[in-house]
Design an enzyme around this catalytic site. Structure first.
Site, PDB file in Angstrom:
ATOM      1  N   CYS A  97     -10.514  -4.953  -1.992  1.00 43.28           N
ATOM      2  CA  CYS A  97     -10.511  -5.070  -0.538  1.00 43.28           C
ATOM      3  C   CYS A  97      -9.134  -4.615  -0.060  1.00 43.28           C
ATOM      4  CB  CYS A  97     -10.861  -6.479  -0.071  1.00 43.28           C
ATOM      5  SG  CYS A  97      -9.721  -7.774  -0.631  1.00 43.28           S
ATOM      6  N   PHE A  98      -8.651  -5.108   1.064  1.00 49.93           N
ATOM      7  CA  PHE A  98      -7.395  -4.575   1.583  1.00 49.93           C
ATOM      8  C   PHE A  98      -6.203  -4.955   0.709  1.00 49.93           C
ATOM      9  CE2 PHE A  98      -3.690  -4.684   4.521  1.00 49.93           C
ATOM     10  CZ  PHE A  98      -3.618  -3.319   4.744  1.00 49.93           C
TER      11      PHE A  98
END
Length: 362
Positions: A97-98
């Site tokens: 994810c980020f």
């Protein structure tokens, strides 16, 4: 069998084109991603926005609670099926994810509960993007660039295609580099372009020492700009100059901008493709009217209109030779000569496409 790259070995992940599941929201993926990544988000853009608002107003626990409400059992089941299918199709893959935080950890846990142990890239997108930015600078500093230069129509890109140890910048940018170079398919985003460029440089340098060939480009390729560190290195790099006759250059331009581009428009737009192709080139010509001069623009525009009319009625593309030769002689050639005088890099070789290829191989 090669060992699986460590989840923090970003270099190995990119060199091996490791498949990746991107857990970020679609809008995040659209703003910037990696070439081997597939968008399979935990939350939609709207769901992510709601959770972000709740986090700001009520804190982490309240945001997590809302996330579970939004991604309820039915939604989770549908998305888990997609993640599971990707993992089974790409057993050598990863997810992220980020920042490698809650979103990817949640999906990793759900996959594990479904019997699939899938690795998570530590640091996530942010760390990998930072690595590629830094790696681009390291690659540029380490590379021995040689530019393939030459007037418009000499077929510089064709030389790049045939040269081992080269990178096709225009291919990465999905644009042919000139005023007329926009293709029917859109260009990638700036971040996507930079990511692909950094990976391409890394792969070339991993092949071993030696010259790295690039086509001589300006700061912009369409709407995309070359990273400043690369543009500065190219400004002083040595060159091999491709030289071809005017007739051969016209042949190349017809092949690229009349035949190939026309076929692209027809594949994409069907019966109206030919009209859109002609309108596109006339619009491109109008963009250089001021630099070309009003009278010359009018003449070139008339030549072009006549050529497309002839092509439509008989299929003969020979009429395009007139406006192409006119633009080469009166616009592109003087501009190239001026730009060449501004360059600092040495000219190592001059010759035809074939001669340049033979020189580069020697």
């Amino acid at each position: 069998m090669a060992s699986r790259p460590d989840t923090e070995d970003y270099r190995a992940l990119f060199l091996t084109d490791a498949p990746m599941m991107d857990m970020r929201a679609p809008l995040e993926f659209e703003k910037g991603a990696f070439p081997a990544a597939t968008s399979l988000p935990l939350m939609t853009d709207d769901e992510r926005a709601q959770v972000g608002t709740r986090y700001k107003q009520q804190g982490r626990e309240a945001a997590i609670e809302l996330g579970h409400q939004l991604v309820n059992a039915e939604v989770r089941s549908r998305r888990l099926a997609q993640w599971s299918a990707f993992a089974q199709s790409h057993p050598d893959g990863y997810l992220y994810c980020f920042r490698g935080g809650l979103r990817s950890q949640t999906v990793q846990r759900w996959l594990r509960e479904a019997g699939i142990d899938y690795p998570l890239v530590r640091g996530g997108y942010k760390a990998m993007r930072r690595f590629l930015i830094d790696e681009l600078e390291r690659s540029v500093a380490a590379a021995q660039f040689v530019l393939i230069s030459g007037k418009t129509g000499t077929g510089k890109t064709r030389v790049i295609w045939d040269l081992p140890g080269s990178i096709d910048l225009e291919g990465l940018a999905n644009h042919r580099g000139s005023t007329f170079g926009q293709l029917p398919a859109p260009q990638p985003g700036q971040i996507d372009f930079e990511n692909c460029l950094s990976i391409a440089l890394m792969k070339r340098l991993a092949e071993g020492p030696g010259r790295l060939f690039l086509e001589d480009e300006g700061r912009l390729i369409g709407r995309l700009y070359l990273p400043e560190v690369l543009h500065a290195a190219m400004a002083v790099a040595p060159m091999a100059v491709v030289e071809e006759s005017l007739d051969e250059r016209v042949n190349v331009v017809i092949a690229d901008y009349v035949i190939d581009l026309g076929e692209r428009y027809q594949r994409l737009h069907g019966d109206v493709g030919a009209r859109l192709h002609a309108e596109k080139l006339q619009a491109d010509l109008l963009r250089i009217r001021k630099r070309l001069g009003g009278e010359r623009h009018q003449r070139a525009s008339g030549f072009m209109a006549d050529a497309f009319q002839q092509q439509q009625s008989s299929g003969d593309t020979g009429g395009h030779r007139q406006w192409i030769a006119f633009l080469l002689e009166h616009y592109y050639d003087p501009m190239y000569e001026y730009q060449l005088q501004q360059r600092e890099g040495d000219i190592l070789f001059r010759g035809s496409r074939e001669a340049v290829l033979q020189w580069a191989a020697s």
